[in-house]
Design a protein around this motif. Structure first.
Motif, PDB file in Angstrom:
ATOM      1  N   MET A   1       8.385   5.984  -9.851  1.00 56.02           N
ATOM      2  CA  MET A   1       9.413   6.586 -10.799  1.00 56.02           C
ATOM      3  C   MET A   1      10.821   6.587 -10.176  1.00 56.02           C
ATOM      4  SD  MET A   1       7.595   7.365 -13.280  1.00 56.02           S
ATOM      5  CE  MET A   1       8.981   8.358 -13.931  1.00 56.02           C
ATOM      6  N   CYS A   2      10.810   6.529  -8.827  1.00 56.69           N
ATOM      7  CA  CYS A   2      12.152   6.332  -8.161  1.00 56.69           C
ATOM      8  C   CYS A   2      12.745   4.953  -8.348  1.00 56.69           C
ATOM      9  CB  CYS A   2      11.921   6.727  -6.728  1.00 56.69           C
ATOM     10  SG  CYS A   2      13.605   6.477  -5.695  1.00 56.69           S
TER      11      CYS A   2
ATOM     12  N   LYS B   1       2.552   4.691 -19.324  1.00 61.43           N
ATOM     13  CA  LYS B   1       3.598   5.827 -19.772  1.00 61.43           C
ATOM     14  C   LYS B   1       5.161   5.435 -19.798  1.00 61.43           C
ATOM     15  CE  LYS B   1       4.139  10.697 -19.511  1.00 61.43           C
ATOM     16  NZ  LYS B   1       3.803  12.106 -18.928  1.00 61.43           N
ATOM     17  N   SER B   2       5.408   4.915 -18.778  1.00 63.15           N
ATOM     18  CA  SER B   2       6.950   4.655 -18.653  1.00 63.15           C
ATOM     19  C   SER B   2       7.337   3.366 -19.277  1.00 63.15           C
ATOM     20  CB  SER B   2       7.353   3.949 -17.149  1.00 63.15           C
ATOM     21  OG  SER B   2       6.653   2.745 -16.770  1.00 63.15           O
ATOM     22  N   LEU B   3       6.428   2.711 -20.061  1.00 63.55           N
ATOM     23  CA  LEU B   3       6.750   1.727 -20.774  1.00 63.55           C
ATOM     24  C   LEU B   3       6.997   2.133 -22.535  1.00 63.55           C
ATOM     25  CD1 LEU B   3       4.852  -1.545 -19.652  1.00 63.55           C
ATOM     26  CD2 LEU B   3       7.162  -1.294 -19.729  1.00 63.55           C
TER      27      LEU B   3
ATOM     28  N   ARG C   1       0.803  -1.177  -0.086  1.00 65.43           N
ATOM     29  CA  ARG C   1       0.178  -0.109  -0.007  1.00 65.43           C
ATOM     30  C   ARG C   1       0.774   1.383  -0.083  1.00 65.43           C
ATOM     31  NH1 ARG C   1      -5.244  -1.244   4.129  1.00 65.43           N
ATOM     32  NH2 ARG C   1      -5.961  -2.851   2.855  1.00 65.43           N
ATOM     33  N   GLN C   2       2.113   1.041   0.255  1.00 62.72           N
ATOM     34  CA  GLN C   2       2.998   2.238   0.382  1.00 62.72           C
ATOM     35  C   GLN C   2       3.570   2.738  -1.008  1.00 62.72           C
ATOM     36  OE1 GLN C   2       6.128   1.718   3.321  1.00 62.72           O
ATOM     37  NE2 GLN C   2       4.849   1.383   5.009  1.00 62.72           N
ATOM     38  N   LEU C   3       3.167   1.641  -1.990  1.00 69.00           N
ATOM     39  CA  LEU C   3       3.969   2.104  -3.238  1.00 69.00           C
ATOM     40  C   LEU C   3       2.892   2.981  -3.959  1.00 69.00           C
ATOM     41  CD1 LEU C   3       6.014   1.334  -5.415  1.00 69.00           C
ATOM     42  CD2 LEU C   3       4.687  -0.684  -6.097  1.00 69.00           C
ATOM     43  N   ASN C   4       3.640   4.130  -4.484  1.00 64.91           N
ATOM     44  CA  ASN C   4       2.582   5.260  -5.087  1.00 64.91           C
ATOM     45  C   ASN C   4       3.494   5.647  -6.330  1.00 64.91           C
ATOM     46  OD1 ASN C   4       4.796   6.779  -4.276  1.00 64.91           O
ATOM     47  ND2 ASN C   4       3.613   7.470  -2.420  1.00 64.91           N
ATOM     48  N   ASP C   5       2.978   6.772  -6.979  1.00 64.70           N
ATOM     49  CA  ASP C   5       3.618   7.067  -8.145  1.00 64.70           C
ATOM     50  C   ASP C   5       5.072   7.615  -8.014  1.00 64.70           C
ATOM     51  OD1 ASP C   5       1.447   6.503  -9.404  1.00 64.70           O
ATOM     52  OD2 ASP C   5       0.368   8.349  -9.736  1.00 64.70           O
ATOM     53  N   ALA C   6       5.198   8.348  -6.930  1.00 66.56           N
ATOM     54  CA  ALA C   6       6.531   8.840  -6.436  1.00 66.56           C
ATOM     55  C   ALA C   6       7.585   7.687  -6.431  1.00 66.56           C
ATOM     56  CB  ALA C   6       6.462   9.831  -5.417  1.00 66.56           C
ATOM     57  N   CYS C   7       7.130   6.792  -5.640  1.00 63.14           N
ATOM     58  CA  CYS C   7       7.948   5.415  -5.514  1.00 63.14           C
ATOM     59  C   CYS C   7       8.300   4.854  -6.871  1.00 63.14           C
ATOM     60  CB  CYS C   7       7.233   4.382  -4.348  1.00 63.14           C
ATOM     61  SG  CYS C   7       7.305   5.164  -2.837  1.00 63.14           S
TER      62      CYS C   7
END
Length: 390
Positions: free
Chosen positions: A145-146, A189-191, A137-143
């Motif tokens: 991209m990092c 989008k990253s793909l 649950r802690q995995l978000n969009d900022a995580c």
């Protein structure tokens, strides 16, 4: 329509121009789907995860191969597993990313997951060593991209794409909704943008074709020089033109008869040859006679001129400039000429030609030959632009 599904119901239900769904009156959520291609048993369940209602569907099997009683029992098992997974979501407040992936993989119905269970789990720990044991649950969009940047820096762009696909797999099969904070659109989008120069649609810029032709002309093997030119002029798949045999070529009608067994979609077709393609093949036949090549293939491997082993299409000295990229370049030239996409796909063997009822055979052949010749002339002009002739 809702009734108890029996063998008589299955046999009597046919596709009549639109898909038909027959819901089972005995087992709620179990139904028969009849489409143009197949009759299939399916199951559907509505669950609530985090207060959000979600509908899940599962294909049980082909109704023409699977007994209806067995299919109903398999559906009951799937319903039970879905309920258990929903219950686990209520009991446990959080679960690690690693445990979530393991739960997804061992859950029934994900056959591909069971086959690659250990490999996926091993890759998760290898690519995300710090995040694998953290709550999902802690995995978000900022995580995200990092993490993408870390994997890309350590393993490279190709592995970073594979890591994103693994996260997408977890996101798509997460019945707990643990990864609600992660955007599916951001993964896609990253793909799309991680390897802009290596997509399946990569082609040679048209202004660089003359330089490409110069580099092809200095290749030491004349048979391979002609192979690359033939691939560019015809637009055929590399796996197709490397398996073409000398008997497949009809010089009288200027046609290459492509056999079904060498096409990925298993259908045969005639590839119309332009004057330039015919000239290339005539030189190929002369090379076969001059070097005593006994192979049936037009372009056999250099080490097996007496056997039918296809040649490798990529040149080490020209990375990214041979193979499938020539087929894509062929399409780009067609698009720049304003050729209809459907026709360009047909000419390159990527799509079946229209039915005879829709287009007369003779008209189709004349149109195809004319378009093919004009297309080849344009390629020749691009090759000759500053290279001194093609």
């Amino acid at each position: 329509m809702k009734t108890k599904i029996t063998q008589e119901i299955i046999d009597g239900t046919v596709w009549g121009g639109q898909d038909v769904i027959v819901r089972d009156a005995e087992l709620h959520g179990f139904f028969l789907s009849v489409s143009k291609r197949a009759k299939t048993f399916k199951a559907q369940a509505d669950i609530k995860v985090g207060g959000v209602r979600r509908t899940k569907r599962q294909t049980i099997g082909n109704a023409e191969l699977l007994n209806v009683q067995i299919a109903r029992k398999l559906a009951e098992k799937w319903f039970s597993e879905v309920r258990d997974a929903t219950e686990l979501n209520r009991v446990h407040s959080s679960i690690s990313l690693y445990d979530l992936l393991e739960e997804i993989l061992i859950r029934g119905g994900l056959k591909a997951g069971r086959r690659h269970l250990h490999e996926k789990l091993r890759n998760l720990r290898r690519w995300f060593p710090d995040r694998a044991n953290e709550p999902a649950r802690q995995l978000n969009d900022a995580c995200l991209m990092c993490a993408y940047g870390e994997v890309k820096a350590k393993f490279g762009v190709t592995t970073a794409e594979s890591a994103m696909r693994l996260l997408r797999f977890i996101k798509d099969n997460d019945v707990r909704n643990e990864m609600a904070g992660l955007s599916r659109q951001l993964i896609d989008k990253s793909l799309q943008h991680s390897k802009p120069g290596y997509s399946n649609d990569r082609s040679i810029p048209l202004e660089n074709l003359s330089e490409w032709y110069r580099r092809v002309q200095i290749l030491p093997n004349p048979l391979r020089r002609n192979m690359h030119l033939f691939g560019l002029y015809t637009g055929l798949r590399p796996a197709v033109y490397t398996r073409l045999q000398k008997d497949d070529i009809d010089f009288e009608t200027q046609v290459a008869h492509v056999r079904a067994c060498i096409t990925p979609n298993n259908h045969s077709f005639d590839c119309f040859l332009s004057h330039e393609s015919v000239a290339i093949l005539e030189e190929v036949f002369e090379l076969h006679a001059a070097f005593g090549i006994s192979s049936k293939l037009l372009f056999p491997a250099k080490s097996s001129s007496d056997r039918d082993i296809p040649s490798i299409t990529r040149e080490k000295s020209m990375p990214g400039l041979t193979g499938s990229v020539l087929r894509n370049t062929h399409r780009v030239v067609a698009q720049k000429m304003g050729m209809a996409r459907d026709l360009s796909m047909i000419l390159a063997g990527g799509r079946r030609r229209p039915d005879r009822d829709m287009l007369q055979e003779l008209d189709f052949q004349n149109l195809s030959r004319g378009q093919k010749q004009a297309h080849s002339r344009r390629i020749t002009d691009l090759l000759k632009s500053s290279s001194g002739g093609a």
